[in-house]
Design an enzyme around this catalytic site. Structure first.
Site, PDB file in Angstrom:
ATOM      1  N   GLY A   1       1.055   5.163  -6.061  1.00  0.00           N
ATOM      2  CA  GLY A   1       2.038   4.405  -5.287  1.00  0.00           C
ATOM      3  C   GLY A   1       1.391   3.521  -4.239  1.00  0.00           C
ATOM      4  O   GLY A   1       1.777   2.364  -4.054  1.00  0.00           O
ATOM      5  N   CYS A   2       0.402   4.054  -3.549  1.00  0.00           N
ATOM      6  CA  CYS A   2      -0.267   3.282  -2.492  1.00  0.00           C
ATOM      7  C   CYS A   2      -1.070   2.129  -3.079  1.00  0.00           C
ATOM      8  O   CYS A   2      -1.146   1.057  -2.475  1.00  0.00           O
ATOM      9  CB  CYS A   2      -1.159   4.202  -1.657  1.00  0.00           C
ATOM     10  SG  CYS A   2      -0.197   5.456  -0.781  1.00  0.00           S
ATOM     11  N   THR A   3      -1.631   2.339  -4.249  1.00  0.00           N
ATOM     12  CA  THR A   3      -2.361   1.260  -4.923  1.00  0.00           C
ATOM     13  C   THR A   3      -1.391   0.159  -5.332  1.00  0.00           C
ATOM     14  O   THR A   3      -1.663  -1.027  -5.115  1.00  0.00           O
ATOM     15  CB  THR A   3      -3.121   1.809  -6.149  1.00  0.00           C
ATOM     16  OG1 THR A   3      -4.067   2.792  -5.696  1.00  0.00           O
ATOM     17  CG2 THR A   3      -3.829   0.703  -6.896  1.00  0.00           C
TER      18      THR A   3
END
Length: 180
Positions: A68-70
């Site tokens: 998700g952060c990527t």
């Protein structure tokens, strides 16, 4: 005498809880953005004051190099020129260290600072630190050129956050209010 002491204690308790409730609520739209001074992935220190006169997209994220952060970081990377044309700078913040940020930024060619909030103090001031302090919440704050919170995105969408910021920034710059 006894009633005056009780009144004083009651007033002190009321002020304490009112202050605690206001602090616990975190930053509010229209209020001053909490200050920060944190190192980025290259060890360079960044403060809120360096962004004065510019729009700042300050996004808190959970952890470097997670799916998700990527996705969220890469969406901001892909939209960086459009955000720049709107006068905005992007800065990511997590509780990961500078070495982790450096690897993450290099792996995905991220052209913006990733700030290492290793102690979680800045995330806490933005009410964006998870209860156990081990990770940041996924919240984004749009800060206006005067250093005030213009828009808050709680539990921001990894796939839509950048596009939402662009849409709202266009509205704000044209004098419209973005949707709540």
């Amino acid at each position: 005498m006894k009633s005056r002491t009780m009144f004083t204690l009651l007033m002190a308790a009321t002020l304490f809880f009112a202050n605690h409730a206001a602090h616990a609520a975190g930053p509010q739209v229209g209020g001053a953005a909490p200050d920060f001074s944190l190192p980025d992935q290259n060890g360079q220190m960044h403060k809120l004051s360096e962004f004065r006169g510019k729009w700042l997209v300050l996004y808190f994220y959970v952890k470097d190099d997670t799916p998700g952060c990527t996705e969220q970081a890469c969406k901001f990377r892909d939209d960086i020129h459009q955000l720049g044309e709107l006068g905005a700078q992007v800065v990511g913040v997590s509780v990961d260290n500078t070495a982790s940020h450096a690897d993450f930024a290099k792996k995905y060619s991220l052209p913006f600072p990733l700030l290492a909030d290793s102690k979680g103090e800045t995330a806490a001031r933005y009410d964006s630190l998870r209860g156990d302090g081990s990770m940041a919440k996924r919240n984004t704050f749009m800060i206006d050129p005067q250093g005030r919170i213009a828009k808050i995105y709680l539990s921001a969408s990894t796939s839509r956050n950048s596009a939402e910021v662009i849409e709202d920034l266009k509205k704000l710059k044209s004098g419209q209010r973005p949707n709540s």
